[in-house]
Design a protein around this motif. Structure first.
Motif, short mmCIF file in Angstrom:
data_model
loop_
_atom_site.label_atom_id
_atom_site.label_comp_id
_atom_site.label_asym_id
_atom_site.label_seq_id
_atom_site.Cartn_x
_atom_site.Cartn_y
_atom_site.Cartn_z
N MET A 1 5.11 -67.66 36.36
CA MET A 1 5.56 -66.58 37.16
C MET A 1 5.12 -65.01 36.68
O MET A 1 4.86 -65.03 35.44
CB MET A 1 7.23 -66.51 37.02
N GLY A 2 4.72 -64.10 37.68
CA GLY A 2 4.22 -62.77 37.04
C GLY A 2 5.23 -62.36 36.33
O GLY A 2 6.59 -62.30 36.39
N ASN A 3 4.92 -61.20 35.64
CA ASN A 3 5.72 -60.30 34.61
C ASN A 3 5.56 -58.74 35.02
O ASN A 3 4.40 -58.38 34.73
CB ASN A 3 5.48 -60.82 33.23
N ILE A 4 6.34 -58.21 35.45
CA ILE A 4 6.04 -56.65 35.58
C ILE A 4 6.63 -55.75 34.46
O ILE A 4 7.67 -56.05 33.82
CB ILE A 4 6.95 -56.10 36.61
N LYS A 5 5.72 -55.14 33.87
CA LYS A 5 5.93 -54.71 32.68
C LYS A 5 6.27 -52.92 32.84
O LYS A 5 7.11 -52.41 31.80
CB LYS A 5 4.84 -54.66 31.63
N ASP A 6 5.68 -52.61 33.71
CA ASP A 6 5.84 -51.00 34.04
C ASP A 6 5.87 -50.67 35.54
O ASP A 6 4.85 -51.38 36.02
CB ASP A 6 4.80 -50.19 33.19
N VAL A 7 6.61 -49.65 35.99
CA VAL A 7 6.75 -49.26 37.28
C VAL A 7 6.52 -47.64 37.18
O VAL A 7 7.23 -47.07 36.63
CB VAL A 7 7.88 -49.54 37.84
N HIS B 1 3.30 -48.03 41.57
CA HIS B 1 2.42 -48.93 41.04
C HIS B 1 3.04 -49.59 40.12
O HIS B 1 3.81 -49.15 39.24
CB HIS B 1 1.39 -47.84 40.18
N LEU B 2 2.66 -50.96 40.09
CA LEU B 2 3.28 -51.92 39.11
C LEU B 2 2.03 -52.47 38.34
O LEU B 2 0.95 -52.65 38.51
CB LEU B 2 3.86 -53.12 39.81
N LYS B 3 2.57 -52.47 36.84
CA LYS B 3 1.55 -53.18 36.08
C LYS B 3 2.26 -54.07 35.45
O LYS B 3 3.42 -54.11 35.07
CB LYS B 3 1.24 -51.82 34.96
N GLY B 4 1.59 -55.17 34.99
CA GLY B 4 1.91 -56.40 34.28
C GLY B 4 1.02 -57.40 34.11
O GLY B 4 -0.32 -57.10 34.15
N THR B 5 1.48 -58.71 34.27
CA THR B 5 0.49 -59.95 34.04
C THR B 5 0.82 -60.88 35.29
O THR B 5 2.01 -60.94 35.56
CB THR B 5 0.63 -60.46 32.69
N LEU C 1 -2.43 -57.31 35.75
CA LEU C 1 -2.23 -57.18 37.05
C LEU C 1 -1.88 -55.70 37.36
O LEU C 1 -1.23 -54.91 36.70
CB LEU C 1 -0.80 -58.02 37.45
N ASN C 2 -2.43 -55.12 38.48
CA ASN C 2 -2.09 -53.80 39.04
C ASN C 2 -1.86 -54.13 40.38
O ASN C 2 -2.45 -54.79 41.27
CB ASN C 2 -3.48 -52.91 39.00
N TYR C 3 -0.45 -53.67 41.05
CA TYR C 3 -0.12 -53.99 42.09
C TYR C 3 0.70 -52.86 42.70
O TYR C 3 1.03 -52.07 41.86
CB TYR C 3 0.99 -55.24 42.23
N TYR C 4 0.32 -52.66 43.86
CA TYR C 4 1.21 -51.43 44.81
C TYR C 4 1.87 -51.73 45.83
O TYR C 4 1.64 -52.73 46.46
CB TYR C 4 -0.09 -50.42 45.26
N ILE C 5 3.22 -51.02 45.67
CA ILE C 5 4.15 -51.39 46.92
C ILE C 5 4.79 -50.27 47.49
O ILE C 5 4.96 -48.93 46.65
CB ILE C 5 5.37 -52.36 46.44
N ALA C 6 5.28 -50.16 48.58
CA ALA C 6 5.95 -49.22 49.29
C ALA C 6 7.30 -49.64 49.30
O ALA C 6 7.97 -50.67 49.18
CB ALA C 6 5.55 -48.87 50.62
N SER C 7 8.12 -48.43 49.17
CA SER C 7 9.90 -48.72 48.94
C SER C 7 10.51 -47.51 49.70
O SER C 7 9.95 -46.35 49.44
CB SER C 7 10.23 -48.89 47.53
N ARG C 8 11.57 -47.89 50.47
CA ARG C 8 12.58 -46.85 50.98
C ARG C 8 13.46 -45.99 50.02
O ARG C 8 13.67 -44.80 50.17
CB ARG C 8 13.28 -47.43 52.05
N VAL C 9 13.41 -46.54 48.87
CA VAL C 9 14.23 -45.96 47.53
C VAL C 9 13.48 -44.48 47.27
O VAL C 9 12.63 -44.53 47.04
CB VAL C 9 14.73 -46.99 46.53
N LYS C 10 14.41 -43.66 46.60
CA LYS C 10 13.93 -42.53 45.98
C LYS C 10 13.84 -42.67 44.66
O LYS C 10 13.30 -41.46 44.21
CB LYS C 10 14.88 -41.44 46.39
N SER C 11 14.17 -43.75 43.82
CA SER C 11 14.01 -43.69 42.24
C SER C 11 13.52 -45.15 42.06
O SER C 11 14.37 -45.97 42.72
CB SER C 11 15.39 -43.32 41.57
N MET C 12 12.96 -45.34 40.93
CA MET C 12 12.63 -46.69 40.37
C MET C 12 14.02 -47.62 40.25
O MET C 12 13.96 -48.90 40.33
CB MET C 12 11.79 -46.66 39.20
N GLU C 13 14.90 -46.89 39.76
CA GLU C 13 16.05 -47.68 39.41
C GLU C 13 16.81 -48.21 40.52
O GLU C 13 17.58 -49.37 40.33
CB GLU C 13 17.18 -46.61 38.66
N ARG C 14 16.67 -48.03 41.59
CA ARG C 14 17.27 -48.52 42.82
C ARG C 14 16.05 -49.51 43.59
O ARG C 14 16.57 -49.90 44.53
CB ARG C 14 17.58 -47.29 43.85
#
Length: 202
Positions: A1-7, A20-24, A31-44
């Motif tokens: 399973m992948g592991n996200i270390k930083d957003v 931008h997601l960084k992890g393994t 791993l470098n991955y990019y996603i779009a989100s409707r939320v305005k903060s990472m915490e959500r």
């Protein structure tokens, strides 16, 4: 399973942002991955909360005395520089119940009122839109629309044609037009089932 270390949040827009997601990956490689989100903060973000709270709402409604027409919108979308057939839909505002959001959005986009069907939760629960590129999810509500179609509630940024389609027109749309995938599947029920809402186990 992948592991996200930083957003990292890369944009600051009102309705959609890039992260931008960084992890393994599953074998431990960077791993470098990019996603779009409707939320305005990472915490959500859903990857943080682990909760599937609906960002939007989709309205599947029937119209007419015989309930033999389905309410659609033909909407211009910048992502394809063209028009596409969809169900009326919109965003759920912060603190707003998604059913209330659906009733509001149908009124704004089409001028129609909605008599809501109380469906089993499994048919309404949020589904993910395009999970390879976004964490956005939408709930679905069902009902019977009534009233006179009107564009008065549409925003200046919206280019929407209200479409009340019978089965013959829906078949044509499925064959010839661009259709949003979540709408297309439901339209297949509408075309083939004597009672399009039979699957709701009413």
């Amino acid at each position: 399973m992948g592991n996200i270390k930083d957003v990292t949040k890369l944009t600051d827009n009102p309705y959609l942002n890039l992260y931008h997601l960084k992890g393994t990956n599953r074998v431990g490689k960077p791993l470098n991955y990019y996603i779009a989100s409707r939320v305005k903060s990472m915490e959500r973000m859903k990857l943080k909360t682990k909760k599937n709270t609906p960002d939007g709402i989709i309205i599947y409604s029937l119209y007419g005395e015989k309930r033999d027409k389905v309410v659609l919108v033909k909407q211009y979308r910048y992502s394809i520089d063209g028009y596409i057939y969809e169900f009326p839909a919109g965003l759920v505002e912060e603190g707003e119940d998604y059913k209330e959001a659906g009733i509001r959005e149908l009124k704004e986009e089409t001028g129609l009122d909605l008599d809501l069907i109380q469906a089993e939760p499994m048919y309404e629960k949020p589904g993910f839109m395009s999970v390879g590129m976004t964490d956005e999810s939408c709930a679905t509500i069902y009902g019977y629309a009534n009233g006179t179609p009107s564009k008065k509630g549409q925003e200046d940024s919206e280019e929407i044609e209200i479409v009340l389609a019978d089965r013959k027109e829906v078949k044509r749309i499925l064959k010839e037009e661009r259709v949003a995938i979540m709408c297309a599947y439901m339209l297949m029920h509408f075309v083939k089932d004597e009672d399009p809402f039979a699957f709701l186990d009413l």
